[in-house]
Design a protein around this motif. Structure first.
Motif, PDB file in Angstrom:
ATOM      1  N   PRO A  71       0.790  -1.233   0.000  1.00  0.00           N
ATOM      2  CA  PRO A  71       0.000   0.000   0.000  1.00  0.00           C
ATOM      3  C   PRO A  71       0.819   1.279   0.000  1.00  0.00           C
ATOM      4  N   SER A  72       1.972   1.268   0.670  1.00  0.00           N
ATOM      5  CA  SER A  72       2.713   2.519   0.805  1.00  0.00           C
ATOM      6  C   SER A  72       4.141   2.237   1.244  1.00  0.00           C
ATOM      7  N   VAL A  73       4.956   3.272   1.151  1.00  0.00           N
ATOM      8  CA  VAL A  73       6.335   3.230   1.637  1.00  0.00           C
ATOM      9  C   VAL A  73       6.574   4.506   2.432  1.00  0.00           C
ATOM     10  N   LYS A  74       7.083   4.362   3.637  1.00  0.00           N
ATOM     11  CA  LYS A  74       7.321   5.516   4.494  1.00  0.00           C
ATOM     12  C   LYS A  74       8.816   5.757   4.654  1.00  0.00           C
ATOM     13  N   TYR A  75       9.239   6.966   4.352  1.00  0.00           N
ATOM     14  CA  TYR A  75      10.638   7.343   4.570  1.00  0.00           C
ATOM     15  C   TYR A  75      10.859   7.605   6.053  1.00  0.00           C
ATOM     16  N   LEU A  76      11.897   6.987   6.622  1.00  0.00           N
ATOM     17  CA  LEU A  76      12.170   7.133   8.047  1.00  0.00           C
ATOM     18  C   LEU A  76      13.312   8.103   8.329  1.00  0.00           C
ATOM     19  N   GLU A  77      14.485   7.825   7.770  1.00  0.00           N
ATOM     20  CA  GLU A  77      15.639   8.666   8.074  1.00  0.00           C
ATOM     21  C   GLU A  77      16.777   8.350   7.117  1.00  0.00           C
ATOM     22  N   THR A  78      17.801   9.189   7.176  1.00  0.00           N
ATOM     23  CA  THR A  78      19.038   8.947   6.443  1.00  0.00           C
ATOM     24  C   THR A  78      20.193   9.059   7.417  1.00  0.00           C
ATOM     25  N   ARG A  79      21.014   8.024   7.449  1.00  0.00           N
ATOM     26  CA  ARG A  79      22.218   8.035   8.271  1.00  0.00           C
ATOM     27  C   ARG A  79      23.424   7.851   7.362  1.00  0.00           C
ATOM     28  N   GLY A  80      24.299   8.847   7.365  1.00  0.00           N
ATOM     29  CA  GLY A  80      25.459   8.776   6.481  1.00  0.00           C
ATOM     30  C   GLY A  80      25.030   8.802   5.033  1.00  0.00           C
ATOM     31  N   ASN A  81      25.250   7.697   4.335  1.00  0.00           N
ATOM     32  CA  ASN A  81      24.888   7.611   2.917  1.00  0.00           C
ATOM     33  C   ASN A  81      23.745   6.635   2.663  1.00  0.00           C
ATOM     34  N   PHE A  86      10.259   2.290   5.542  1.00  0.00           N
ATOM     35  CA  PHE A  86       9.428   1.272   6.179  1.00  0.00           C
ATOM     36  C   PHE A  86       8.281   0.924   5.247  1.00  0.00           C
ATOM     37  N   VAL A  87       8.146  -0.377   4.960  1.00  0.00           N
ATOM     38  CA  VAL A  87       7.083  -0.867   4.081  1.00  0.00           C
ATOM     39  C   VAL A  87       6.111  -1.675   4.933  1.00  0.00           C
ATOM     40  N   PRO A  88       4.913  -1.158   5.200  1.00  0.00           N
ATOM     41  CA  PRO A  88       3.982  -1.847   6.106  1.00  0.00           C
ATOM     42  C   PRO A  88       3.294  -3.034   5.447  1.00  0.00           C
ATOM     43  N   ASN A  89       2.835  -3.955   6.288  1.00  0.00           N
ATOM     44  CA  ASN A  89       1.966  -5.039   5.839  1.00  0.00           C
ATOM     45  C   ASN A  89       0.838  -5.199   6.849  1.00  0.00           C
ATOM     46  N   ASN A  90       0.052  -6.263   6.728  1.00  0.00           N
ATOM     47  CA  ASN A  90      -1.111  -6.430   7.601  1.00  0.00           C
ATOM     48  C   ASN A  90      -0.738  -6.658   9.058  1.00  0.00           C
ATOM     49  N   ILE A  91       0.457  -7.173   9.301  1.00  0.00           N
ATOM     50  CA  ILE A  91       0.871  -7.485  10.669  1.00  0.00           C
ATOM     51  C   ILE A  91       1.818  -6.419  11.209  1.00  0.00           C
ATOM     52  N   ASN A  92       2.896  -6.181  10.509  1.00  0.00           N
ATOM     53  CA  ASN A  92       3.870  -5.191  10.966  1.00  0.00           C
ATOM     54  C   ASN A  92       4.481  -4.489   9.763  1.00  0.00           C
ATOM     55  N   GLY A  93       5.557  -5.026   9.226  1.00  0.00           N
ATOM     56  CA  GLY A  93       6.188  -4.428   8.059  1.00  0.00           C
ATOM     57  C   GLY A  93       7.665  -4.746   8.017  1.00  0.00           C
ATOM     58  N   TRP A  94       8.327  -4.244   6.964  1.00  0.00           N
ATOM     59  CA  TRP A  94       9.750  -4.509   6.775  1.00  0.00           C
ATOM     60  C   TRP A  94      10.481  -3.213   6.479  1.00  0.00           C
ATOM     61  N   HIS A 173       9.106  -5.493  -1.514  1.00  0.00           N
ATOM     62  CA  HIS A 173       9.274  -4.306  -0.673  1.00  0.00           C
ATOM     63  C   HIS A 173      10.293  -3.343  -1.284  1.00  0.00           C
ATOM     64  N   LEU A 174      11.383  -3.899  -1.810  1.00  0.00           N
ATOM     65  CA  LEU A 174      12.377  -3.048  -2.464  1.00  0.00           C
ATOM     66  C   LEU A 174      11.876  -2.531  -3.803  1.00  0.00           C
ATOM     67  N   ILE A 175      11.106  -3.354  -4.516  1.00  0.00           N
ATOM     68  CA  ILE A 175      10.527  -2.884  -5.777  1.00  0.00           C
ATOM     69  C   ILE A 175       9.665  -1.657  -5.528  1.00  0.00           C
ATOM     70  N   ARG A 176       8.836  -1.746  -4.504  1.00  0.00           N
ATOM     71  CA  ARG A 176       7.961  -0.613  -4.166  1.00  0.00           C
ATOM     72  C   ARG A 176       8.783   0.592  -3.716  1.00  0.00           C
ATOM     73  N   THR A 177       9.848   0.343  -2.956  1.00  0.00           N
ATOM     74  CA  THR A 177      10.708   1.439  -2.501  1.00  0.00           C
ATOM     75  C   THR A 177      11.391   2.122  -3.674  1.00  0.00           C
ATOM     76  N   LEU A 178      11.911   1.331  -4.607  1.00  0.00           N
ATOM     77  CA  LEU A 178      12.600   1.907  -5.760  1.00  0.00           C
ATOM     78  C   LEU A 178      11.658   2.735  -6.621  1.00  0.00           C
ATOM     79  N   LYS A 179      10.412   2.296  -6.723  1.00  0.00           N
ATOM     80  CA  LYS A 179       9.460   3.030  -7.558  1.00  0.00           C
ATOM     81  C   LYS A 179       9.143   4.415  -6.999  1.00  0.00           C
TER      82      LYS A 179
END
Length: 201
Positions: A71-81, A86-94, A173-179
């Motif tokens: 459903p969505s991808v949430k940007y959390l933070e950037t550390r260094g490079n 965070f990619v949510p799912n029905n239980i928690n997410g990755w 999850h990475l496919i959705r993040t890259l998009k």
């Protein structure tokens, strides 16, 4: 499957067994193939199936494509490079990670404005990826990316059982993040500006 061509002394991707075709070569030093370190965001996007139908099949993937259900991808933070999402799912997410090896070089070039440096990183720099989900490891995506020097963490276990033909490059999850990554150019620029401001202190 990667095979050793003894005549030209390189590791190369066999078109008969690998969906990436014969163009990817891994130059041999002793018995260990050196990494190319030239995988750009646009290269990865060419390997991602442009699909909006959940469960569709494609020759580039070792399984049905369920990325459209994310459903969505949430940007959390950037550390260094490294950017963390965070990619949510029905239980928690990755959590997914996108690393830019040339980040320090671009961030330190004060002749470039922060938005320009961000665009150069995304469209002209190398990227490395990681996801904590089981699919990323068990389907061999970490191994495939590691062969292309596009994995944050080293993986030398070949996916003999689940993905011996080495199809695909990333989990859903990475496919959705890259998009959605281009929509976060502003976040990249903001972090670069903040890093430059701290360097002046």
């Amino acid at each position: 499957m990667f095979v050793l061509n003894r005549q030209i002394n390189t590791f190369m991707c066999s078109a008969a067994n690998c969906s990436h075709g014969p163009g990817l070569r891994y130059f041999q030093e002793d018995t260990i193939p050196a990494r190319l370190d030239e995988i750009y965001y646009k290269d990865l996007m060419q390997e991602i199936v442009p699909n909006n139908t959940p469960g569709a099949t494609n020759a580039k993937l070792p399984f049905r494509d369920w990325a459209p259900l994310v459903p969505s991808v949430k940007y959390l933070e950037t550390r260094g490079n490294t950017m963390k999402f965070f990619v949510p799912n029905n239980i928690n997410g990755w959590e997914t990670y996108v690393q830019f090896p040339e980040w320090a070089e671009q961030a330190s070039d004060v002749e470039l404005k922060a938005p320009e440096a961000a665009r150069l990183l995304l469209w002209g720099g190398n990227v490395k990826l990681h996801c904590h989900c089981p699919s990323f490891s068990y389907w061999g995506f970490n191994y495939i990316l590691d062969q292309l020097d596009a994995s944050i963490y080293h993986e030398d276990r070949y996916p003999h059982v689940r993905n011996p033909q080495l199809r695909g490059v990333a989990c859903k999850h990475l496919i959705r993040t890259l998009k959605v990554l281009p929509f976060h150019l502003g976040d990249i620029a903001a972090v670069i500006k903040a890093q430059r401001d701290r360097a002046k202190l």
